[in-house]
Scaffold this motif. Sequence first.
Motif, PDB file in Angstrom:
ATOM      1  N   GLY A  62     -11.352 -12.584   5.423  1.00  0.00           N
ATOM      2  CA  GLY A  62     -11.315 -11.507   6.151  1.00  0.00           C
ATOM      3  C   GLY A  62     -12.466 -10.590   6.112  1.00  0.00           C
ATOM      4  O   GLY A  62     -13.298 -10.504   7.239  1.00  0.00           O
ATOM      5  N   HIS A  63     -13.095 -10.489   5.089  1.00  0.00           N
ATOM      6  CA  HIS A  63     -14.450  -9.677   4.757  1.00  0.00           C
ATOM      7  C   HIS A  63     -15.519 -10.595   5.403  1.00  0.00           C
ATOM      8  O   HIS A  63     -16.559  -9.965   6.047  1.00  0.00           O
ATOM      9  CB  HIS A  63     -14.715  -9.350   3.455  1.00  0.00           C
ATOM     10  CG  HIS A  63     -14.064  -7.986   2.977  1.00  0.00           C
ATOM     11  ND1 HIS A  63     -13.984  -6.989   3.619  1.00  0.00           N
ATOM     12  CD2 HIS A  63     -13.309  -7.930   1.906  1.00  0.00           C
ATOM     13  CE1 HIS A  63     -13.254  -5.894   2.899  1.00  0.00           C
ATOM     14  NE2 HIS A  63     -12.790  -6.611   1.834  1.00  0.00           N
ATOM     15  N   VAL A  64     -15.486 -11.760   5.400  1.00  0.00           N
ATOM     16  CA  VAL A  64     -16.670 -12.685   5.844  1.00  0.00           C
ATOM     17  C   VAL A  64     -16.428 -12.426   7.184  1.00  0.00           C
ATOM     18  O   VAL A  64     -17.759 -12.690   7.856  1.00  0.00           O
ATOM     19  CB  VAL A  64     -16.639 -14.187   5.195  1.00  0.00           C
ATOM     20  CG1 VAL A  64     -17.439 -15.267   5.835  1.00  0.00           C
ATOM     21  CG2 VAL A  64     -16.748 -14.176   3.770  1.00  0.00           C
TER      22      VAL A  64
ATOM     23  N   ASN B 284      -6.771 -15.223   3.069  1.00  0.00           N
ATOM     24  CA  ASN B 284      -7.572 -14.915   2.162  1.00  0.00           C
ATOM     25  C   ASN B 284      -8.340 -13.484   2.442  1.00  0.00           C
ATOM     26  O   ASN B 284      -8.920 -13.761   3.362  1.00  0.00           O
ATOM     27  CB  ASN B 284      -8.513 -15.958   1.444  1.00  0.00           C
ATOM     28  CG  ASN B 284      -9.073 -15.827   0.315  1.00  0.00           C
ATOM     29  OD1 ASN B 284     -10.001 -14.565   0.074  1.00  0.00           O
ATOM     30  ND2 ASN B 284      -9.129 -16.485  -0.614  1.00  0.00           N
ATOM     31  N   HIS B 285      -8.065 -12.662   1.627  1.00  0.00           N
ATOM     32  CA  HIS B 285      -8.777 -11.532   1.685  1.00  0.00           C
ATOM     33  C   HIS B 285     -10.298 -11.409   1.898  1.00  0.00           C
ATOM     34  O   HIS B 285     -10.943 -11.044   2.768  1.00  0.00           O
ATOM     35  CB  HIS B 285      -8.410 -10.405   0.659  1.00  0.00           C
ATOM     36  CG  HIS B 285      -8.914  -9.026   0.745  1.00  0.00           C
ATOM     37  ND1 HIS B 285      -8.341  -8.052   1.522  1.00  0.00           N
ATOM     38  CD2 HIS B 285     -10.097  -8.413   0.227  1.00  0.00           C
ATOM     39  CE1 HIS B 285      -9.181  -6.570   1.361  1.00  0.00           C
ATOM     40  NE2 HIS B 285      -9.990  -7.077   0.820  1.00  0.00           N
ATOM     41  N   LEU B 286     -10.874 -12.395   1.179  1.00  0.00           N
ATOM     42  CA  LEU B 286     -12.484 -12.556   1.040  1.00  0.00           C
ATOM     43  C   LEU B 286     -12.835 -12.986   2.412  1.00  0.00           C
ATOM     44  O   LEU B 286     -13.890 -12.832   3.110  1.00  0.00           O
ATOM     45  CB  LEU B 286     -12.861 -13.637   0.084  1.00  0.00           C
ATOM     46  CG  LEU B 286     -13.278 -12.986  -1.352  1.00  0.00           C
ATOM     47  CD1 LEU B 286     -13.601 -13.973  -2.066  1.00  0.00           C
ATOM     48  CD2 LEU B 286     -14.474 -11.966  -0.941  1.00  0.00           C
TER      49      LEU B 286
ATOM     50  N   THR C 289     -14.850  -1.366   5.066  1.00  0.00           N
ATOM     51  CA  THR C 289     -13.498  -1.063   4.213  1.00  0.00           C
ATOM     52  C   THR C 289     -12.381  -1.993   4.528  1.00  0.00           C
ATOM     53  O   THR C 289     -12.350  -2.706   5.454  1.00  0.00           O
ATOM     54  CB  THR C 289     -13.137   0.271   4.076  1.00  0.00           C
ATOM     55  OG1 THR C 289     -13.026   0.646   5.325  1.00  0.00           O
ATOM     56  CG2 THR C 289     -14.451   0.934   3.448  1.00  0.00           C
ATOM     57  N   ASP C 290     -11.365  -2.031   3.518  1.00  0.00           N
ATOM     58  CA  ASP C 290     -10.187  -2.961   3.791  1.00  0.00           C
ATOM     59  C   ASP C 290      -9.573  -2.649   5.353  1.00  0.00           C
ATOM     60  O   ASP C 290      -9.255  -1.166   5.265  1.00  0.00           O
ATOM     61  CB  ASP C 290      -9.520  -2.567   2.870  1.00  0.00           C
ATOM     62  CG  ASP C 290      -9.776  -3.263   1.225  1.00  0.00           C
ATOM     63  OD1 ASP C 290     -10.880  -4.105   1.643  1.00  0.00           O
ATOM     64  OD2 ASP C 290      -9.131  -3.190   0.411  1.00  0.00           O
ATOM     65  N   ASN C 291      -9.117  -3.380   6.052  1.00  0.00           N
ATOM     66  CA  ASN C 291      -8.532  -3.321   7.088  1.00  0.00           C
ATOM     67  C   ASN C 291      -7.820  -4.541   7.493  1.00  0.00           C
ATOM     68  O   ASN C 291      -8.111  -5.619   7.309  1.00  0.00           O
ATOM     69  CB  ASN C 291      -9.733  -2.938   8.104  1.00  0.00           C
ATOM     70  CG  ASN C 291     -10.601  -4.089   8.533  1.00  0.00           C
ATOM     71  OD1 ASN C 291     -10.344  -4.809   9.446  1.00  0.00           O
ATOM     72  ND2 ASN C 291     -11.796  -4.396   7.656  1.00  0.00           N
TER      73      ASN C 291
ATOM     74  N   VAL D 193     -19.276  -7.141  -0.617  1.00  0.00           N
ATOM     75  CA  VAL D 193     -19.390  -6.365  -1.900  1.00  0.00           C
ATOM     76  C   VAL D 193     -18.256  -5.022  -1.794  1.00  0.00           C
ATOM     77  O   VAL D 193     -18.329  -4.407  -0.906  1.00  0.00           O
ATOM     78  CB  VAL D 193     -20.942  -5.721  -1.993  1.00  0.00           C
ATOM     79  CG1 VAL D 193     -21.800  -6.477  -2.816  1.00  0.00           C
ATOM     80  CG2 VAL D 193     -21.445  -5.274  -0.623  1.00  0.00           C
ATOM     81  N   SER D 194     -17.570  -4.806  -2.797  1.00  0.00           N
ATOM     82  CA  SER D 194     -16.431  -4.030  -2.693  1.00  0.00           C
ATOM     83  C   SER D 194     -15.811  -3.552  -4.133  1.00  0.00           C
ATOM     84  O   SER D 194     -16.557  -3.942  -4.948  1.00  0.00           O
ATOM     85  CB  SER D 194     -15.133  -4.534  -1.634  1.00  0.00           C
ATOM     86  OG  SER D 194     -14.493  -5.532  -2.893  1.00  0.00           O
ATOM     87  N   GLY D 195     -14.693  -2.865  -4.110  1.00  0.00           N
ATOM     88  CA  GLY D 195     -14.214  -2.277  -5.681  1.00  0.00           C
ATOM     89  C   GLY D 195     -14.102  -3.384  -6.496  1.00  0.00           C
ATOM     90  O   GLY D 195     -14.232  -3.386  -7.461  1.00  0.00           O
TER      91      GLY D 195
HETATM   92 ZN    ZN Z   1     -11.802  -5.636   0.458  1.00  0.00          ZN
END
Ligand code: ZN
Length: 329
Positions: A111-113, A107-109, A294-296, A131-133
């Motif tokens: 990843g950010h967490v 899950n992309h989220l 940012t997305d990575n 917080v992203s686009g």
């Molecule tokens: Zn993202």
Amino acid sequence: MRILGLETSCDDTSAAVVEDGRLRSSIVSSQNELHAPYRGVVPELAARAHLDNLMPAVARALKDAGPGTLDAIAYTRGPGLMGPLLIGKVAAQTLARLLEIPAVGVNHLEGHVLAAELEHKLRWPALALVVSGGHTDLVLAAKPGRYRVLGRTRDDAAGEAYDKVARLFGLGYPGGPEIDKRAAKGNSAAVAFPRPAMPGTWDFSFSGLKTSVLYHLKGRVPKGRECYDLCASFQEAVAETLVDKTVAAARKFKVKDIVLGGGVAANSRLRALMSERGKAAGFAVRLPAHALCTDNAAMIAHAAWRRLSSGVRAPAGPCDPSLPLRSWA
Ligand code: ZN
Ligand code: KG4
């Protein structure tokens, strides 16, 4: 455990190698220039660019990481744009099949967490503001794999608000960095834009703030000092809204650390205010480097490692553009 991560959920094509929580290599190929004329991401163009850029990014990430055997390949299963997600999944599954190792959908989220863990030792429970686009999510993480989404945006995501307001100011895309740069030269007290509170919930709303910028401008495109002041005033309103609610939730749920993730977490004022008010309230505030905000693909590989090293096999579910964040631990 050495994991190759692929991230293709939106407009950044990324491949990275992570080994037991440590970053070995990371390649991010941005599509900003491709989408800039449209002032937003065009899904079909994004998918085609991922197709062109993904395998060269994988080759470079593997080369930069140096010798070593891969144990798994992680890819973003959602949320994101369907075409771009499928390209990452097919690439990951094909490589995994050839190498006879597992492919793990992340899950992309998540990843950010967890991205901040690549640089900091986090203490749990932690509260993550992503917080992203596409997202404005407040996530309570009891530990890696145990999540509760406390609140999210009711309308525009924070990054989307930045991008739309930048357009009103006559600035380029993506709007966040453009506003951030100009805000540094402006007076944040010049215009008192509203701080939408959404009382009684942990949700956010940014469309009213965007509308108040629109009414303030009355069709004019601000220039010079006025533009700097408006950028600073808008940026202050967004940062205060995000920080106040995050710190209130951190108190209420008695977390130890506050972490930031997503493209807007690169915002200079949000970082400064979160550090200041979070620390004053007794929390450690963990701010990942810009490249990890940012997305990575590094965050995707890392989230997969967290899961695999806990002995949990990923559900082999399909790509889902609105994949909810679920606990696995
Ligand atoms: Zn993202
Ligand atoms: O996480 P990300 O790279 O991609 C998405 O998943 O959306 O976030 C991109 C968003 C864009 O809306 C961009 O304007 C915003 O992050 N952004 C910023 C800054 N850098 C990127 N917003 C405010 N200040 C920044 N410095």
